[in-house]
Design a protein around this motif. Structure first.
Motif, PDB file in Angstrom:
ATOM      1  N   PHE B  81      41.967  37.287  15.792  1.00 21.54           N
ATOM      2  CA  PHE B  81      40.892  37.039  14.834  1.00 21.54           C
ATOM      3  C   PHE B  81      39.551  37.545  15.351  1.00 21.54           C
ATOM      4  N   GLN B  82      38.668  37.799  14.405  1.00 23.67           N
ATOM      5  CA  GLN B  82      37.328  38.276  14.756  1.00 23.67           C
ATOM      6  C   GLN B  82      36.615  37.302  15.682  1.00 23.67           C
ATOM      7  N   SER B  83      36.738  35.999  15.385  1.00 23.69           N
ATOM      8  CA  SER B  83      36.050  34.996  16.202  1.00 23.69           C
ATOM      9  C   SER B  83      36.933  34.518  17.344  1.00 23.69           C
ATOM     10  N   TYR B  84      38.044  35.203  17.596  1.00 23.46           N
ATOM     11  CA  TYR B  84      39.045  34.872  18.628  1.00 23.46           C
ATOM     12  C   TYR B  84      39.854  33.648  18.248  1.00 23.46           C
ATOM     13  N   ALA B  85      39.159  32.595  17.695  1.00 23.39           N
ATOM     14  CA  ALA B  85      39.866  31.378  17.259  1.00 23.39           C
ATOM     15  C   ALA B  85      40.743  30.801  18.357  1.00 23.39           C
ATOM     16  N   LEU B  86      40.228  30.727  19.571  1.00 29.89           N
ATOM     17  CA  LEU B  86      40.967  30.066  20.650  1.00 29.89           C
ATOM     18  C   LEU B  86      40.840  28.563  20.457  1.00 29.89           C
ATOM     19  N   ARG B 139      37.419  36.170  26.410  1.00 23.86           N
ATOM     20  CA  ARG B 139      37.991  35.436  25.264  1.00 23.86           C
ATOM     21  C   ARG B 139      38.825  36.379  24.410  1.00 23.86           C
TER      22      ARG B 139
END
Lengths: 271, 385
Positions: B81-86, B139
């Motif tokens: 995902f663009q925001s990494y969504a970790l 990230r």
């Protein structure tokens, strides 16, 4: 100058909020007619009032009752509110805002307005003079606001987090319990604490739905304290009891305050 | 490893149609980039493949099987995902292992796969850290690692580099290209950055307003844009598009009258245009030539000079008011106000019909051969032309 004014304002607020509690402590340490002497600290402090509180009535039992009811209410409210807020905050369905508004409107009725109805309900369920009845009725005011607050928090959790979990194969239940619940920690602590305080302090329902001394909660027990004669109010004991039941609340707030302010979502997404 | 096929896929949000029937085949092992301006539907298309959105019409096939009603976890995809969504409360290791754990993978398999992915991405030292203790680039690596451990058939990237700063973006771009060689899987990558698109892609799909404008190799799109949208979208600075009029058509070329009175014979197939039609002439700033070597010139006056060091962009105003950008050497002697004749070479100029369709060239650019299959195993002999 500005800082001085700010300090003065702060001092005034602190004085305003802390003074009653301070006065309660001071009064609880006095006995007899010393109560009516105005002094910053009792000349002859005594713990006699504290002993009398527990001797005069089953006050320990009252504290236990309050503890059971309040924690039960918090536990059930949070469990229901977390699942409800996932549905209300994350799942789009018809009538969602209507449902949210009606939940909110439930909490707008004054307690007295629902009292007689609830009394019938409690009686019908056979919960009169039982802690279950209190727990059930307290949820009427704890649930709306826990649901509302948690729904707001739930909405602010990044959507992509949920989607990442979906791609990872998580079911809604796994998403709620293993992804969102840990992230809602601060919100849970804050709402849980508020619910606990409301339930702990509740008076009207507790007075109406209980009958015997051994089912009373703390606020009722304090209010029903009586002195040697019907015309005497044992101020010292009332103050002592108040201090005893307030201290746990203050301790709870101090324990949780760091959880409440910490932003646990830091690092989830950019930033 | 699987091919992805979209057949007439449509999607609307409420009443707004965002994807208007897209047909596209993404080959096994191919690196496909979706590119387009914001709101063109490229992310939505990716999410449709992922299963995070349901298509309103059409079929999506992964590995030959229809997956319209298969939930994301069952599609054999992994998404970055663009925001990494970790997951912020889990360590890097737990983040990467989460999907496998949910799928009840044996503990040692999970461990092996996470360690292997961490080694590939050089994040072995970070496995016990929480996402908030990582830098943006780290990230991003973890997010990619989380995708790798699932050993998906198709990797989906949703603008994965757009949250990084420029220098890191270039570095991660190269890492993704390297990674791609190592793990070899079908990859679909959404970006609005044309450099990422050109450098990473085997093929690029250019989207505009929910429609596919053109699909082809980067060089194919660059040298043979199908229409004015693709011509203007790829290439920087954008291609000059000038109004012109057809004066003569024959089997070998179309002759157009240029603003300022010049004429140029461009070796394209007429494909329906005839003398007198209004057309659009397209010339990239990089393809302008000195007036002496030119097949035609556009006389005008320089009004802005942008010096980037290695090259200089001169903005030239023609007599009829149209502006043209031309790229010159970094040390060219030119100043705003100077007269300048922009030279056009017929074999690099493009001609578009009035409605923006490109007239096909007689000779294809040597780098713009039809896309060759990527896997050596599946390689066909390059088509001769």
């Amino acid at each position: 100058m500005k800082r001085l004014l700010f300090a003065l304002l702060l001092a005034a607020i602190v004085f305003y909020t802390v003074f009653p509690f301070y006065w309660a402590i001071v009064s609880s340490l006095k006995s007899g007619s010393a109560l009516f002497i105005v002094e910053a600290w009792p000349a002859d402090p005594t713990l006699a009032n504290y002993a009398a509180v527990f001797r005069g009535q089953p006050f320990g039992r009252s504290i236990l009752n309050s503890l059971l009811v309040a924690s039960g209410v918090v536990g059930v409210s949070l469990a229901l509110a977390v699942t409800a807020s996932y549905a209300l905050g994350r799942v789009a369905f018809r009538g969602r805002s209507l449902l949210l508004l009606s939940i909110l409107s439930v909490s707008m009725f004054p307690q007295v307005a629902v009292l007689s109805g609830l009394f019938e309900l409690v009686r019908a369920l056979g919960l009169y003079n039982s802690l279950w009845g209190l727990g059930l009725t307290y949820m009427i005011f704890t649930l709306p606001f826990t649901v509302w607050v948690l729904t707001t928090f739930m909405r602010e959790l990044p959507r992509e987090l949920e989607e990442a979990a979906i791609v990872d194969g998580a079911t809604p239940w796994v998403i709620v319990t293993r992804i969102f619940l840990p992230l809602l920690g601060p919100a849970l602590a804050a709402t849980g604490l508020l619910a606990f305080i409301t339930a702990w302090n509740e008076f009207l329902f507790a007075l109406t739905f209980t009958l015997t001394d051994d089912r009373r909660t703390v606020p009722v027990a304090i209010a029903l304290m009586s002195g040697a004669s019907a015309f005497e109010l044992p101020w010292g004991q009332v103050m002592a009891a108040s201090v005893v039941v307030t201290v746990p609340l203050i301790a709870l707030v101090l324990v949780f305050q760091r959880r409440i302010v910490s932003g646990l979502t830091a690092g989830a997404v950019k930033g | 490893m699987a091919a992805v096929e979209l057949r007439g896929v449509r999607k609307a949000f409420g009443r707004t149609a965002v994807i208007h029937g897209i047909d596209l085949e993404i080959r096994d092992n191919e690196f496909m980039v979706f590119v387009g301006p914001s709101g063109c539907g490229k992310s939505t298309l990716l999410r449709l493949i992922a299963g995070l959105e349901d298509a309103d019409g059409g079929d999506i096939l992964i590995g030959g099987a229809e997956v319209n009603d298969v939930p994301p976890a069952g599609r054999g995809i992994a998404m970055v995902f663009q925001s990494y969504a970790l997951y912020p409360h889990m360590s890097v290791y737990e983040n990467m292992a989460f999907g496998l754990t949910l799928a009840r993978t044996a503990r040692h398999t999970v461990e092996d796969r996470v360690r292997a992915a961490a080694r590939t991405l050089r994040i072995e030292d970070l496995l016990h850290r929480k996402p908030r203790e990582l830098s943006g680039g780290q990230r991003q690596r973890v997010a990619i690692g989380r995708a790798i451990v699932r050993e998906p058939r198709v990797f989906l990237f949703d603008e994965p580099l757009s949250n990084l700063d420029a220098a890191l973006r270039v570095a991660m771009r190269i890492e993704i290209a390297e990674l791609r060689r190592q793990i070899g899987a079908t990859m679909v990558y959404v970006t609005h950055d044309q450099v990422e698109a050109m450098t990473l892609a085997d093929r690029i799909a250019v989207l505009n307003a929910g429609r596919l404008e053109q699909v082809g190799t980067p060089m194919d799109l660059y040298h043979h844009p199908a229409n004015t949208f693709v011509a203007g979208f790829l290439g920087s600075p954008r291609m000059n598009l000038l109004a012109a009029t057809v004066t003569d058509v024959n089997g070998a070329a179309v002759t157009a009258a240029l603003p300022g009175g010049g004429r140029v014979r461009i070796p394209v197939i007429a494909d329906g245009v005839s003398a007198g039609d209004g057309v659009t002439l397209g010339v990239r700033p990089q393809h302008t030539v000195p007036a002496g070597d030119a097949d035609a010139v556009l006389p005008g006056t320089v009004f802005v000079v942008e010096r980037l060091g290695a090259e200089t962009f001169c903005h030239v105003r023609l007599a009829d008011g149209q502006a043209v950008v031309t790229q010159a050497a970094g040390d060219v002697r030119v100043a705003a106000g100077d007269p300048l004749a922009v030279g056009i070479a017929a074999d690099t100029a493009h001609l578009f019909t009035g409605d923006g369709r490109a007239l096909p060239r007689h000779r294809r650019h040597p780098l713009a051969e039809p896309p060759a299959p990527v896997t050596p195993a599946a390689a066909a002999p390059p088509p001769s032309r």
